[in-house]
Design a protein around this motif. Structure first.
Motif, PDB file in Angstrom:
ATOM      1  N   PHE A 110      42.316  38.513  32.386  1.00  0.00           N
ATOM      2  CA  PHE A 110      41.972  37.218  31.786  1.00  0.00           C
ATOM      3  C   PHE A 110      43.137  36.719  30.932  1.00  0.00           C
ATOM      4  CE2 PHE A 110      40.517  35.196  27.813  1.00  0.00           C
ATOM      5  CZ  PHE A 110      40.014  34.006  28.327  1.00  0.00           C
ATOM      6  N   GLY A 111      43.745  37.618  30.159  1.00  0.00           N
ATOM      7  CA  GLY A 111      44.894  37.253  29.351  1.00  0.00           C
ATOM      8  C   GLY A 111      46.066  36.781  30.194  1.00  0.00           C
ATOM      9  N   ILE A 156      56.571  48.406  23.578  1.00  0.00           N
ATOM     10  CA  ILE A 156      56.148  47.592  24.727  1.00  0.00           C
ATOM     11  C   ILE A 156      56.026  46.129  24.317  1.00  0.00           C
ATOM     12  CG2 ILE A 156      54.139  47.066  26.183  1.00  0.00           C
ATOM     13  CD1 ILE A 156      55.769  49.243  27.357  1.00  0.00           C
ATOM     14  N   ALA A 157      55.399  45.881  23.171  1.00  0.00           N
ATOM     15  CA  ALA A 157      55.245  44.504  22.683  1.00  0.00           C
ATOM     16  C   ALA A 157      56.610  43.847  22.498  1.00  0.00           C
ATOM     17  CB  ALA A 157      54.466  44.496  21.364  1.00  0.00           C
ATOM     18  N   TYR A 158      57.553  44.593  21.941  1.00  0.00           N
ATOM     19  CA  TYR A 158      58.898  44.062  21.693  1.00  0.00           C
ATOM     20  C   TYR A 158      59.609  43.713  22.992  1.00  0.00           C
ATOM     21  CZ  TYR A 158      63.891  44.174  20.575  1.00  0.00           C
ATOM     22  OH  TYR A 158      65.225  43.879  20.480  1.00  0.00           O
ATOM     23  N   ILE A 159      59.611  44.645  23.958  1.00  0.00           N
ATOM     24  CA  ILE A 159      60.369  44.399  25.189  1.00  0.00           C
ATOM     25  C   ILE A 159      59.711  43.354  26.077  1.00  0.00           C
ATOM     26  CG2 ILE A 159      61.452  46.672  25.156  1.00  0.00           C
ATOM     27  CD1 ILE A 159      59.483  47.589  27.261  1.00  0.00           C
ATOM     28  N   LEU A 160      58.376  43.281  26.067  1.00  0.00           N
ATOM     29  CA  LEU A 160      57.711  42.257  26.880  1.00  0.00           C
ATOM     30  C   LEU A 160      57.992  40.870  26.321  1.00  0.00           C
ATOM     31  CD1 LEU A 160      54.217  43.769  27.837  1.00  0.00           C
ATOM     32  CD2 LEU A 160      56.422  43.983  28.996  1.00  0.00           C
ATOM     33  N   MET A 215      48.495  34.975  19.854  1.00  0.00           N
ATOM     34  CA  MET A 215      47.395  35.698  19.211  1.00  0.00           C
ATOM     35  C   MET A 215      46.683  36.612  20.207  1.00  0.00           C
ATOM     36  SD  MET A 215      45.833  32.646  16.808  1.00  0.00           S
ATOM     37  CE  MET A 215      44.409  33.631  16.325  1.00  0.00           C
ATOM     38  N   LEU A 216      46.493  36.127  21.435  1.00  0.00           N
ATOM     39  CA  LEU A 216      45.834  36.925  22.467  1.00  0.00           C
ATOM     40  C   LEU A 216      46.689  38.130  22.841  1.00  0.00           C
ATOM     41  CD1 LEU A 216      43.415  37.192  24.375  1.00  0.00           C
ATOM     42  CD2 LEU A 216      44.601  35.694  25.999  1.00  0.00           C
ATOM     43  N   PHE A 217      48.009  37.945  22.905  1.00  0.00           N
ATOM     44  CA  PHE A 217      48.915  39.051  23.202  1.00  0.00           C
ATOM     45  C   PHE A 217      48.865  40.102  22.094  1.00  0.00           C
ATOM     46  CE2 PHE A 217      53.171  41.001  22.840  1.00  0.00           C
ATOM     47  CZ  PHE A 217      53.269  41.583  24.089  1.00  0.00           C
ATOM     48  N   THR A 218      48.894  39.643  20.843  1.00  0.00           N
ATOM     49  CA  THR A 218      48.832  40.572  19.704  1.00  0.00           C
ATOM     50  C   THR A 218      47.538  41.366  19.722  1.00  0.00           C
ATOM     51  OG1 THR A 218      50.182  39.059  18.366  1.00  0.00           O
ATOM     52  CG2 THR A 218      48.925  40.748  17.189  1.00  0.00           C
ATOM     53  N   PHE A 219      46.419  40.678  19.978  1.00  0.00           N
ATOM     54  CA  PHE A 219      45.133  41.365  20.041  1.00  0.00           C
ATOM     55  C   PHE A 219      45.123  42.383  21.183  1.00  0.00           C
ATOM     56  CE2 PHE A 219      40.825  41.801  21.746  1.00  0.00           C
ATOM     57  CZ  PHE A 219      40.152  42.236  20.611  1.00  0.00           C
ATOM     58  N   SER A 220      45.725  42.038  22.330  1.00  0.00           N
ATOM     59  CA  SER A 220      45.754  42.940  23.484  1.00  0.00           C
ATOM     60  C   SER A 220      46.542  44.209  23.166  1.00  0.00           C
ATOM     61  CB  SER A 220      46.373  42.234  24.693  1.00  0.00           C
ATOM     62  OG  SER A 220      45.610  41.106  25.066  1.00  0.00           O
TER      63      SER A 220
END
Length: 392
Positions: free
Chosen positions: A13-14, A101-105, A29-34
């Protein structure tokens, strides 16, 4: 498997929101929550997967524990000595991994939420659950990619030497500084891929024969190790022409049609990370085509370049302006991810060992899970001759 279905469904969904949504703040915000969701879901896991049986006794210095590379030993020993349990160690590892992962994505992907979905579906789950050392080494390499673009060799080599201290296979990344940022000719890439497909489909086992000959002429210690690995391969083993073969072929076709731009300097300068991921995929695909008969080499080396699959589909989709075509390509990428998920959870051994348990609620002890490990191990012969968890 319902908890996994819920997490994958939410990330899909994201991905849809990421590709078709307009509000960048909501997408962030959705990415951070994920990311936080995966930190909790994977970080608070109990004994799931396969490799806890080795890492747990090693962490607690129990008999039967394995010795690993120096970097991992120092890291795990430090956490142990400050009084944290194995489950605390797992949680801390996951927090660090998902932060990277968050940083590189965010840095390399056109659609970070889509990449996060592809990451978890295409080997990311096994990375976080089982491949504790590999995960660190691959993530350190992904951080170092930016220094290829910046032409800063020192931080690149430092990061990958540290990565090799977690898993020695990362030494293969060192020459990538000179390889991944070049725009290779179509006359070089296309014949190599065609030859690789012919070799794979012919299934002649030439690579195996070369290894057998090599084992007879090298020192006994090395030769016996090669023979030991070769003995794992069933004599009747044939290279499968299944979904994993066609997945790579389809991905190559889309990359070559939508992304490949020969001798275009503006393309190289504007999309330098895209070029690096494109070349990474070619390496990943070539390793698969030429070494799959010796699947230990294919999986151990090929998995080091699987990250390209997390990014390339986002570049392809971003380059498409027609919404219907964009949706069609997104669905193809999602089908590939879905096939990976199905492959993983349809294996009977994984159904037993990947049953989700959380440390906050009731969960099986190490000794109880060893019983499950014995049950799951009975299905080894149904794993296509491959190492169980690396259907990479």
């Amino acid at each position: 498997m319902i908890p996994y279905i819920e997490v994958f469904g939410f990330l899909f969904f994201g991905a849809l929101v990421d590709v078709f949504g307009k509000n960048e703040r909501k997408k962030h915000m959705l990415f951070t929550f994920s990311i936080i969701l995966l930190m909790g879901f994977l970080g608070l896991r109990a004994f799931i997967g396969w490799d806890w049986w080795a890492y747990y006794p090693s962490y607690n210095n129990l008999p039967g524990g394995f010795k690993y590379e120096l970097g991992y030993e120092l890291w795990s020993s430090f956490i142990y000595k400050i009084g944290l349990s194995y489950h605390h160690f797992t949680f801390l590892n996951t927090i660090i991994d998902m932060g990277i992962i968050a940083y590189i994505l965010k840095k390399y992907s056109k659609y970070p939420l889509l990449s996060l979905f592809l990451f978890l579906a295409i080997q990311g789950l096994s990375f976080e659950v089982d491949l504790l050392r590999n995960a660190k080494s691959v993530l350190l390499f992904l951080i170092s990619i930016q220094f290829i673009n910046k032409k800063q060799p020192l931080p690149f080599f430092i990061l990958n030497i540290i990565g090799a201290s977690f898993h020695i296979s990362s030494l293969i990344y060192l020459p990538m500084y000179f390889i991944l940022n070049r725009n290779y000719s179509k006359k070089f890439i296309l014949p190599l891929i065609i030859l690789g497909n012919i070799y794979y489909l012919a299934d002649t086992k030439i690579f195996i024969k070369i290894l057998e000959y090599t084992a007879s002429i090298v020192p006994v210690a090395i030769g016996s190790r090669i023979i030991s690995y070769l003995s794992i391969i069933p004599e009747s083993y044939k290279l499968p022409i299944g979904t994993l073969y066609f997945e790579r072929l389809i991905t190559f076709i889309f990359v070559f049609i939508f992304l490949y731009k020969e001798n275009n300097q503006k393309h190289i300068e504007k999309n330098s990370y895209e070029l690096i991921m494109e070349n990474s995929f070619y390496i990943f695909y070539i390793i698969f085509l030429f070494t799959s008969e010796f699947f230990i080499a294919s999986t151990r080396i090929g998995i080091l370049f699987i990250y390209a699959n997390w990014f390339l589909w986002t570049y392809i989709i971003a380059d498409i302006e027609n919404k219907k075509l964009k949706l069609a390509v997104l669905l193809i990428a999602s089908l590939i991810a879905g096939n990976r998920i199905y492959n993983h959870f349809s294996f009977e051994g994984n159904k037993i060992l990947y049953r989700y348990e959380n440390i906050i609620s009731n969960h099986k002890s190490y000794e109880e899970k060893l019983i499950d490990l014995g049950r799951a191990g009975k299905f080894r012969n149904k794993a296509d001759g491959k190492e169980l968890l690396i259907l990479y």
